[in-house]
Design a protein around this motif. Structure first.
Motif, PDB file in Angstrom:
ATOM      1  N   VAL A   1       0.845  -1.209   0.000  1.00  6.87           N
ATOM      2  CA  VAL A   1       0.000   0.000   0.000  1.00  6.87           C
ATOM      3  C   VAL A   1       0.878   1.257   0.000  1.00  6.87           C
ATOM      4  CG1 VAL A   1      -1.951  -1.111   1.172  1.00  6.87           C
ATOM      5  CG2 VAL A   1      -0.206   0.080   2.533  1.00  6.87           C
ATOM      6  N   PRO A   2       0.336   2.381  -0.484  1.00  4.42           N
ATOM      7  CA  PRO A   2       1.106   3.627  -0.462  1.00  4.42           C
ATOM      8  C   PRO A   2       1.446   4.052   0.971  1.00  4.42           C
ATOM      9  CG  PRO A   2      -0.821   3.845  -1.886  1.00  4.42           C
ATOM     10  CD  PRO A   2      -0.980   2.557  -1.135  1.00  4.42           C
ATOM     11  N   VAL A   3       2.615   4.643   1.120  1.00  6.54           N
ATOM     12  CA  VAL A   3       3.077   5.126   2.428  1.00  6.54           C
ATOM     13  C   VAL A   3       3.512   6.583   2.289  1.00  6.54           C
ATOM     14  CG1 VAL A   3       4.848   4.894   4.226  1.00  6.54           C
ATOM     15  CG2 VAL A   3       3.785   2.838   3.240  1.00  6.54           C
ATOM     16  N   ILE A   4       2.966   7.413   3.175  1.00  4.04           N
ATOM     17  CA  ILE A   4       3.277   8.841   3.189  1.00  4.04           C
ATOM     18  C   ILE A   4       3.968   9.181   4.505  1.00  4.04           C
ATOM     19  CG2 ILE A   4       2.223  11.137   3.334  1.00  4.04           C
ATOM     20  CD1 ILE A   4       0.160  10.342   1.451  1.00  4.04           C
ATOM     21  N   LEU A   5       4.985  10.030   4.443  1.00  8.05           N
ATOM     22  CA  LEU A   5       5.615  10.531   5.665  1.00  8.05           C
ATOM     23  C   LEU A   5       5.004  11.880   6.009  1.00  8.05           C
ATOM     24  CD1 LEU A   5       9.408   9.707   5.122  1.00  8.05           C
ATOM     25  CD2 LEU A   5       7.675   8.376   6.351  1.00  8.05           C
ATOM     26  N   MET A   6       4.572  12.020   7.263  1.00  3.04           N
ATOM     27  CA  MET A   6       4.004  13.278   7.729  1.00  3.04           C
ATOM     28  C   MET A   6       4.933  13.833   8.808  1.00  3.04           C
ATOM     29  SD  MET A   6       2.323  14.836  10.383  1.00  3.04           S
ATOM     30  CE  MET A   6       1.254  16.246  10.591  1.00  3.04           C
ATOM     31  N   GLY A   7       5.301  15.099   8.676  1.00  5.20           N
ATOM     32  CA  GLY A   7       6.201  15.663   9.686  1.00  5.20           C
ATOM     33  C   GLY A   7       6.376  17.157   9.524  1.00  5.20           C
ATOM     34  N   TYR A   8       7.414  17.671  10.151  1.00  5.41           N
ATOM     35  CA  TYR A   8       7.643  19.108  10.204  1.00  5.41           C
ATOM     36  C   TYR A   8       9.037  19.449   9.677  1.00  5.41           C
ATOM     37  CZ  TYR A   8       3.334  18.969  12.814  1.00  5.41           C
ATOM     38  OH  TYR A   8       2.023  18.761  13.148  1.00  5.41           O
ATOM     39  N   MET A   9       9.171  20.667   9.185  1.00  9.25           N
ATOM     40  CA  MET A   9      10.357  21.050   8.431  1.00  9.25           C
ATOM     41  C   MET A   9      11.650  21.054   9.252  1.00  9.25           C
ATOM     42  SD  MET A   9       9.793  21.485   5.225  1.00  9.25           S
ATOM     43  CE  MET A   9      11.034  22.612   4.582  1.00  9.25           C
ATOM     44  N   ASN A  10      11.569  21.444  10.517  1.00  6.73           N
ATOM     45  CA  ASN A  10      12.802  21.630  11.301  1.00  6.73           C
ATOM     46  C   ASN A  10      13.722  20.402  11.285  1.00  6.73           C
ATOM     47  OD1 ASN A  10      14.551  21.714  13.752  1.00  6.73           O
ATOM     48  ND2 ASN A  10      13.661  23.748  13.960  1.00  6.73           N
ATOM     49  N   PRO A  11      13.244  19.219  11.707  1.00  5.36           N
ATOM     50  CA  PRO A  11      14.139  18.061  11.702  1.00  5.36           C
ATOM     51  C   PRO A  11      14.552  17.635  10.289  1.00  5.36           C
ATOM     52  CG  PRO A  11      11.912  17.430  12.407  1.00  5.36           C
ATOM     53  CD  PRO A  11      11.931  18.906  12.323  1.00  5.36           C
ATOM     54  N   ILE A  12      13.697  17.893   9.303  1.00  7.95           N
ATOM     55  CA  ILE A  12      14.046  17.534   7.921  1.00  7.95           C
ATOM     56  C   ILE A  12      15.163  18.435   7.408  1.00  7.95           C
ATOM     57  CG2 ILE A  12      13.182  17.428   5.542  1.00  7.95           C
ATOM     58  CD1 ILE A  12      10.430  16.694   6.719  1.00  7.95           C
ATOM     59  N   LEU A  13      15.085  19.726   7.726  1.00 10.00           N
ATOM     60  CA  LEU A  13      16.147  20.646   7.310  1.00 10.00           C
ATOM     61  C   LEU A  13      17.464  20.293   7.997  1.00 10.00           C
ATOM     62  CD1 LEU A  13      14.183  24.032   7.228  1.00 10.00           C
ATOM     63  CD2 LEU A  13      14.913  22.625   5.290  1.00 10.00           C
ATOM     64  N   GLN A  14      17.376  19.858   9.252  1.00 12.79           N
ATOM     65  CA  GLN A  14      18.600  19.420   9.954  1.00 12.79           C
ATOM     66  C   GLN A  14      19.188  18.180   9.282  1.00 12.79           C
ATOM     67  OE1 GLN A  14      18.100  19.058  14.224  1.00 12.79           O
ATOM     68  NE2 GLN A  14      16.931  20.959  14.331  1.00 12.79           N
ATOM     69  N   TYR A  15      18.327  17.315   8.805  1.00 14.37           N
ATOM     70  CA  TYR A  15      18.763  16.091   8.114  1.00 14.37           C
ATOM     71  C   TYR A  15      19.335  16.431   6.738  1.00 14.37           C
ATOM     72  CZ  TYR A  15      18.384  11.212   6.463  1.00 14.37           C
ATOM     73  OH  TYR A  15      18.647   9.945   5.979  1.00 14.37           O
ATOM     74  N   GLY A  16      18.792  17.494   6.134  1.00 13.65           N
ATOM     75  CA  GLY A  16      19.143  17.883   4.765  1.00 13.65           C
ATOM     76  C   GLY A  16      17.977  17.560   3.852  1.00 13.65           C
ATOM     77  N   PHE A  17      17.335  18.596   3.285  1.00 16.38           N
ATOM     78  CA  PHE A  17      16.076  18.377   2.579  1.00 16.38           C
ATOM     79  C   PHE A  17      16.235  17.457   1.374  1.00 16.38           C
ATOM     80  CE2 PHE A  17      12.301  19.170   0.078  1.00 16.38           C
ATOM     81  CZ  PHE A  17      11.314  19.235   1.045  1.00 16.38           C
ATOM     82  N   GLU A  18      17.245  17.714   0.564  1.00 12.55           N
ATOM     83  CA  GLU A  18      17.448  16.872  -0.631  1.00 12.55           C
ATOM     84  C   GLU A  18      17.781  15.443  -0.233  1.00 12.55           C
ATOM     85  OE1 GLU A  18      18.204  16.322  -4.950  1.00 12.55           O
ATOM     86  OE2 GLU A  18      18.540  18.358  -4.221  1.00 12.55           O
ATOM     87  N   LYS A  19      18.632  15.295   0.765  1.00 11.82           N
ATOM     88  CA  LYS A  19      19.000  13.947   1.248  1.00 11.82           C
ATOM     89  C   LYS A  19      17.762  13.226   1.778  1.00 11.82           C
ATOM     90  CE  LYS A  19      22.228  11.710   4.539  1.00 11.82           C
ATOM     91  NZ  LYS A  19      21.591  10.442   4.379  1.00 11.82           N
ATOM     92  N   PHE A  20      16.911  13.952   2.477  1.00  9.13           N
ATOM     93  CA  PHE A  20      15.687  13.378   3.017  1.00  9.13           C
ATOM     94  C   PHE A  20      14.799  12.842   1.890  1.00  9.13           C
ATOM     95  CE2 PHE A  20      11.158  13.989   3.952  1.00  9.13           C
ATOM     96  CZ  PHE A  20      11.008  13.167   5.055  1.00  9.13           C
TER      97      PHE A  20
END
Length: 255
Positions: free
Chosen positions: A91-110
């Motif tokens: 089944v399809p899987v979507i990630l739901m979250g907030y920008m702060n930790p994603i930007l810390q991870y690196g948006f393109e890398k994420f």
């Protein structure tokens, strides 16, 4: 055509999207719960990436986020857990979250890592439309991820049309301007959903916030393509000795 688009092509009524916080109730619960969700009849899985300040989430999901963070869940750990999940989950899987930790991870890398493990799309409530169009949207598109915007009863028709045009996969219709988990008067919500239904939107519509059982799921599905259940499912997992059995029992009670 993405997995999400294929889902709605095959099924356009009573689509059940279930939200679960990654790393809750235990750090290693996630994959077991996902497998049980698919087996029990969930059409789509929304995986919440725990964050310390989740603005759109009510107290139950906030508490599950806190527990998941205490358990040691991180974006890096989540991708490690999801590696190979497509061997058992279709089944399809979507990630739901907030920008702060994603930007810390690196948006393109994420985005690259999400696509590499088999994630289908993103819901990021605090990513503004302008930044999406001018900076982050092209990266999301490059990695072939769907992106879902949220609309509320207060969103103007012009803006609904705009967010619908920018969204791929589906449009997330928030049933009210509150946080998740609040009980909703589904009669009031119906008028709003009928308004959306009459707008000729390009995306299917899923309703979230306040959907908790079979009755509210069916009421929400009357004027939309389906609904999203989160808080009620998190409550069902609380203190569960067997998360797979609790998941199956909950989904069967809704379907």
């Amino acid at each position: 055509m993405s997995r999400i688009q294929e889902l709605f092509k095959e099924k356009n009524k009573e689509v059940l999207n279930v939200y679960v916080t990654a790393g809750y109730p235990q750090l290693n619960s996630t994959l077991t719960i996902m497998q049980s969700l698919e087996k029990s009849g969930a059409d789509l899985i929304e995986l919440g990436m725990p964050y310390s300040d989740p603005l759109a989430d009510g107290p139950v999901i906030q508490a599950s986020s806190s527990i998941a963070l205490q358990n040691g869940m991180t974006i890096k750990k989540l991708f490690e857990q999801l590696n190979g999940f497509r061997n058992t989950i279709s089944v399809p899987v979507i990630l739901m979250g907030y920008m702060n930790p994603i930007l810390q991870y690196g948006f393109e890398k994420f985005c690259a890592d999400a696509a590499a493990v088999g994630v289908d799309g993103l819901i990021l409530p605090d990513l503004p439309e302008f930044e999406f169009e001018n900076e982050y949207g092209p990266i999301i598109k490059k990695h072939k991820l769907d992106f879902v915007f949220l609309v509320t009863p207060e969103t103007t028709p012009e803006r609904i049309k705009r967010l619908d045009a920018l969204s791929t996969g589906f449009l997330y219709a928030v049933s009210s301007s509150s946080t998740t988990g609040k009980d909703q008067n589904m009669d009031g919500v119906s008028a709003y959903l009928q308004r959306l239904q009459g707008m000729g939107l390009k995306n299917p519509v899923l309703v979230g916030f306040g959907i908790k059982d079979k009755a509210s799921f069916q009421a929400a599905s009357q004027y939309a393509n389906g609904a999203i259940i989160g808080t009620a499912f998190i409550k069902a997992l609380e203190g569960a000795a067997d998360v797979a059995a609790s998941t199956e029992q909950f989904i069967r009670s809704v379907k």
